[in-house]
Design an enzyme around this catalytic site. Structure first.
Site, PDB file in Angstrom:
ATOM      1  N   LEU A 113      37.806  39.561  43.982  1.00  0.00           N
ATOM      2  CA  LEU A 113      37.911  39.343  42.550  1.00  0.00           C
ATOM      3  C   LEU A 113      36.688  39.958  41.882  1.00  0.00           C
ATOM      4  O   LEU A 113      35.598  39.965  42.459  1.00  0.00           O
ATOM      5  CB  LEU A 113      37.958  37.836  42.226  1.00  0.00           C
ATOM      6  CG  LEU A 113      39.198  37.057  42.669  1.00  0.00           C
ATOM      7  CD1 LEU A 113      39.026  35.587  42.306  1.00  0.00           C
ATOM      8  CD2 LEU A 113      40.452  37.618  42.031  1.00  0.00           C
ATOM      9  N   ASP A 114      36.861  40.453  40.639  1.00  0.00           N
ATOM     10  CA  ASP A 114      35.734  40.985  39.889  1.00  0.00           C
ATOM     11  C   ASP A 114      34.677  39.896  39.717  1.00  0.00           C
ATOM     12  O   ASP A 114      34.983  38.701  39.750  1.00  0.00           O
ATOM     13  CB  ASP A 114      36.175  41.477  38.508  1.00  0.00           C
ATOM     14  CG  ASP A 114      37.165  42.630  38.593  1.00  0.00           C
ATOM     15  OD1 ASP A 114      37.196  43.306  39.651  1.00  0.00           O
ATOM     16  OD2 ASP A 114      37.904  42.848  37.625  1.00  0.00           O
ATOM     17  N   ILE A 115      33.441  40.306  39.456  1.00  0.00           N
ATOM     18  CA  ILE A 115      32.336  39.350  39.358  1.00  0.00           C
ATOM     19  C   ILE A 115      32.572  38.302  38.276  1.00  0.00           C
ATOM     20  O   ILE A 115      32.202  37.140  38.431  1.00  0.00           O
ATOM     21  CB  ILE A 115      30.994  40.093  39.143  1.00  0.00           C
ATOM     22  CG1 ILE A 115      29.815  39.105  39.213  1.00  0.00           C
ATOM     23  CG2 ILE A 115      30.997  40.866  37.830  1.00  0.00           C
ATOM     24  CD1 ILE A 115      28.461  39.785  39.268  1.00  0.00           C
TER      25      ILE A 115
ATOM     26  N   HIS B 186      40.442  46.622  38.452  1.00  0.00           N
ATOM     27  CA  HIS B 186      40.472  45.978  37.125  1.00  0.00           C
ATOM     28  C   HIS B 186      41.883  45.987  36.529  1.00  0.00           C
ATOM     29  O   HIS B 186      42.058  46.147  35.315  1.00  0.00           O
ATOM     30  CB  HIS B 186      39.523  46.688  36.153  1.00  0.00           C
ATOM     31  CG  HIS B 186      38.074  46.550  36.496  1.00  0.00           C
ATOM     32  ND1 HIS B 186      37.522  45.407  37.026  1.00  0.00           N
ATOM     33  CD2 HIS B 186      37.041  47.424  36.353  1.00  0.00           C
ATOM     34  CE1 HIS B 186      36.221  45.583  37.215  1.00  0.00           C
ATOM     35  NE2 HIS B 186      35.904  46.795  36.830  1.00  0.00           N
TER      36      HIS B 186
END
Length: 241
Positions: A106-108, A191
């Site tokens: 998962l993105d930060i 994303h």
């Protein structure tokens, strides 16, 4: 015969401590294999066959472990990073000795469901682009999300680089100045969720993964908390992988 492993590695992967802690146990003559006191942590044993005891209590061999985590924002989905806190840093001591890694990232700034495991085959099945494993996200979007947007997602959103996404399922929970939706996608481009909404002229302001395949995030898990998944949850995950 199964594949033989180093004693210290096998005990570490079964949750009995770090390599250093296990070596200390062996140095203290607290570990036996098939009745013999062991002094060498590097001896090879056969998982599930060799009788290993610690303080005269039989050690239970665990080949794989599966951990569900509710990843908080600001933490990266990696095993190590010099600048940021990782999901491995959040693991409690009882899971630290298992050599786990995230099965999918998962993105930060994205929160929610991450599966950590040492089962490379299952991770490969989950991450394989050919499998089209469904992933559902709870999303806050600036601006009103309407039925026309649902139709666009169902047809396949075209991203900024010209890639047409697979058809996705958009559920509108609330349409307002900041809309709430659930979005289910079947691939994992960079994303992707944010870019899909950007293609419709909308901005994602909050993103949380709530399910992956047949595995659903336990709503009782607070940010940064984790637990082992149940056999039922594991079967549901494997069924969709």
């Amino acid at each position: 015969m199964g594949e033989r492993q180093r004693l210290d590695k096998l005990l570490g992967n079964s949750g009995y401590g770090s390599r250093k802690e296990i070596r200390n146990l062996i140095r203290q003559r607290r570990v036996t294999v098939d009745g013999d006191v062991i002094s060498n942590p590097g001896i090879h044993v056969e998982p599930g066959v060799s009788k290993i005891r610690i303080d005269d209590i039989e050690a239970v061999y665990r080949k794989y472990i599966y951990i569900m985590m509710n990843k908080p924002g600001g933490v990266i989905s990696a095993t190590y990073d010099k600048r940021h806190e990782t999901i491995i840093d959040l693991l409690p001591d009882e899971f630290r000795s298992f050599d786990v890694f995230p099965a999918g990232r998962l993105d930060i700034d994205t929160e929610g469901l991450v599966l950590l495991t040492n089962d490379g085959q299952l991770a490969h099945e989950i991450l394989s682009p050919r499998k089209h494993i469904p992933k559902t996200y709870y999303v806050h979007v600036n601006g009103r999300v309407i039925d026309k947007d649902k139709e666009a997602f169902a047809e396949g959103i075209v991203l900024d680089d010209g890639y047409r996404c697979l058809p996705a399922e958009l559920e509108i929970i609330e349409s307002s100045e900041v809309s709430e939706v659930n979005l289910t996608i079947y691939e994992g481009k960079f994303h992707q969720v944010k870019r899909m909404f950007e293609s419709l002229g909308k901005e994602v302001v909050y993103l949380k993964r709530i399910s992956m395949g047949g595995l659903k995030l336990d709503p009782r898990l607070g940010p940064g908390k984790c637990r082992e998944i149940t056999d039922k949850e594991l079967n549901a995950l494997k069924k969709n992988s």
